[in-house]
Scaffold this active site. Sequence first.
Site, short mmCIF file in Angstrom:
data_model
loop_
_atom_site.label_atom_id
_atom_site.label_comp_id
_atom_site.label_asym_id
_atom_site.label_seq_id
_atom_site.Cartn_x
_atom_site.Cartn_y
_atom_site.Cartn_z
N GLU A 1 0.89 -1.18 0.00
CA GLU A 1 0.00 0.00 0.00
C GLU A 1 0.92 1.21 0.00
O GLU A 1 1.53 1.53 1.03
CB GLU A 1 -0.88 0.01 1.27
CG GLU A 1 -1.76 -1.20 1.42
CD GLU A 1 -3.04 -1.12 0.59
OE1 GLU A 1 -3.33 -0.02 0.07
OE2 GLU A 1 -3.73 -2.14 0.47
N CYS B 1 -2.18 9.24 2.72
CA CYS B 1 -1.94 8.69 1.39
C CYS B 1 -3.04 9.10 0.43
O CYS B 1 -2.81 9.29 -0.74
CB CYS B 1 -1.81 7.18 1.45
SG CYS B 1 -3.25 6.41 2.19
P1 NAD Z 1 8.81 4.74 4.08
O1 NAD Z 1 8.66 3.94 2.84
O2 NAD Z 1 9.96 5.64 4.22
O3 NAD Z 1 8.84 3.78 5.37
C1 NAD Z 1 7.79 2.88 5.64
C2 NAD Z 1 8.31 1.78 6.56
O4 NAD Z 1 9.27 0.99 5.87
C3 NAD Z 1 9.01 2.26 7.81
O5 NAD Z 1 8.58 1.47 8.91
C4 NAD Z 1 10.48 2.02 7.51
O6 NAD Z 1 11.29 1.82 8.66
C5 NAD Z 1 10.40 0.76 6.70
N1 NAD Z 1 11.55 0.48 5.84
C6 NAD Z 1 12.41 1.36 5.29
N2 NAD Z 1 13.32 0.70 4.51
C7 NAD Z 1 13.01 -0.62 4.57
C8 NAD Z 1 13.56 -1.80 3.98
N3 NAD Z 1 14.62 -1.76 3.16
N4 NAD Z 1 12.98 -2.99 4.27
C9 NAD Z 1 11.90 -3.05 5.08
N5 NAD Z 1 11.35 -1.96 5.67
C10 NAD Z 1 11.88 -0.76 5.41
O7 NAD Z 1 7.43 5.53 4.22
P2 NAD Z 1 7.08 6.67 5.26
O8 NAD Z 1 7.81 7.90 4.87
O9 NAD Z 1 7.18 6.14 6.63
O10 NAD Z 1 5.50 6.87 4.98
C11 NAD Z 1 4.97 7.78 4.07
C12 NAD Z 1 4.55 7.05 2.81
O11 NAD Z 1 3.56 6.06 3.11
C13 NAD Z 1 3.88 7.98 1.81
O12 NAD Z 1 4.37 7.72 0.52
C14 NAD Z 1 2.41 7.59 1.91
O13 NAD Z 1 1.65 7.87 0.75
C15 NAD Z 1 2.50 6.14 2.17
N6 NAD Z 1 1.24 5.64 2.74
C16 NAD Z 1 0.44 4.82 1.99
C17 NAD Z 1 -0.78 4.37 2.48
C18 NAD Z 1 -1.69 3.49 1.68
O14 NAD Z 1 -2.61 2.90 2.25
N7 NAD Z 1 -1.49 3.36 0.38
C19 NAD Z 1 -1.16 4.76 3.77
C20 NAD Z 1 -0.34 5.59 4.50
C21 NAD Z 1 0.88 6.02 3.99
#
Ligand code: NAD
Length: 467
Positions: free
Chosen positions: A226, A260
């Site tokens: 997501e 999001c």
């Molecule tokens: P991010 O991708 O930076 O991080 C998300 C998670 O992934 C964190 O817990 C992080 O520690 C982890 N992570 C980072 N690198 C990783 C790796 N190599 N392997 C496994 N895990 C890893 O996202 P963010 O900045 O925390 O969140 C914002 C983003 O989330 C925005 O793009 C937003 O649109 C999206 N979002 C999407 C939805 C949806 O339902 N589509 C909902 C909420 C947020």
Amino acid sequence: MKIRNPRTGHLDFSLRVVSHDEVAQLVSQLRSSQPQWWQLGMAGRVKVMHNFSEQLVAHREALIAAVAEDTGRWAESELEVDVTINTIHRWCKDAPELLAEAPPRKAHLPFLEIQPSYLPFDVVGVISPWNFPLLLSLVDAIPALLAGCSVIIKPSEVTSRFVAPLQEVIKSTPELSSVLKLVTGAGETGQAVIQHVDTLCFTGSVATGRRVGELCAQQFIPAFLELGGKDAAIVCDDADIEVASSALCWGSMVNAGQSCMSLERIYVHENIADEFISRLVEKVKKLRHNYPDIKVGEIGPVISDKQVAVILQQLDDALQKGARALCGGHLLQLGGGFYCEPTVLDQVNKDMLIVTEETFAAIVVVQRVQSNEEAVQLANDSKYGLSAAVFSQDMANAYQIAAALKAGGISINDASLTGFVHEAEKQSFQCSGMGGSRMGAESIRRFIRKKSFIRNTGVASPWWFKA
Ligand code: NAD
């Protein structure tokens, strides 16, 4: 790891980084506890989850305070805790019917009978982002637990203050504590989770989602991704301007745009553009920051400091290339926190990052269009495809536009309704995600593997060797 407070800017929280070995050990415990959880049956699991929701209610104040420390905003933190509790109630009501085993049925070959069955995945991993830290950590975990899986959650390193009070709640629900665990840390801890679980629910950015998808492919496990969006709203010339401007003021600015399904782009028909834009700007201008009082106002701080640079770069790029700020247009520093002025930009075009990339801030761009076709073409000219909105008083027209949009959840005459209508199944289009619907009946079925017991009712199968 020291974590910044979004209101004060102080590095006032020490995050424990859980190691790969600890993750491996915890997943191994979760794996051995899962069969007992599965054997408890649906009714037993529903009872435990009801107890869990009662404990969440009992710890409501502590959870709200911790989420508010994580995110710097109050009203949305209250909402997150309450929505999480309601989500448990809703799943406890729906899960028994959605996962009820169907009776045996005759196959097309009349002497064969099929008994459908299923088996849950042993351990589901959840990796979540910072914009709704509690809710997005539990939104997939709740149906996974009810399906009979055990779950390990790795919340965002940016917002993990809520983990301690949540762990208290889990401890006070003893049957749950052996099948639900949280680990704190950053990307490496997330990678360790992927290496040990049987299926993964990831919510986060497109860039990390790609990497996570690759890691899951290497592990040969399903990944439900997501990801980000750049949601578009189309305001037709027959739209109710009052409705459209109120809905889009809320849909673009709620949670300071850090959602999001935030509506970041508006395409409005030129016949009504002047009036629509002036009412939108009038409403956006009335929004106040949650500063100095966290409980007053509508717009909280930018939660993640990494996002500050993204917002500044996009604003700068847009203003340099000729965009006009009808209100706002700056990032303010108040008491150590960064607050985006509620901003409406016009005179924008697709050479600007703010039109093509996710902004995740209290900023919306507006473009005038000459026809619905032009609006649809511009809305679809994006790498994203999460959700969208259409405003028209002619329902045939609204549905035609909705059908033409490349996005999963389309609100009609309102904004971001997919966040409220949990039974509406939808998938993400293009780079906004991959995998089964997080909403509706399909959501819980992501956590089971279907089986079929196929019985010969007593006839010699015609394909057997005759000799
Ligand atoms: P991010 O991708 O930076 O991080 C998300 C998670 O992934 C964190 O817990 C992080 O520690 C982890 N992570 C980072 N690198 C990783 C790796 N190599 N392997 C496994 N895990 C890893 O996202 P963010 O900045 O925390 O969140 C914002 C983003 O989330 C925005 O793009 C937003 O649109 C999206 N979002 C999407 C939805 C949806 O339902 N589509 C909902 C909420 C947020």
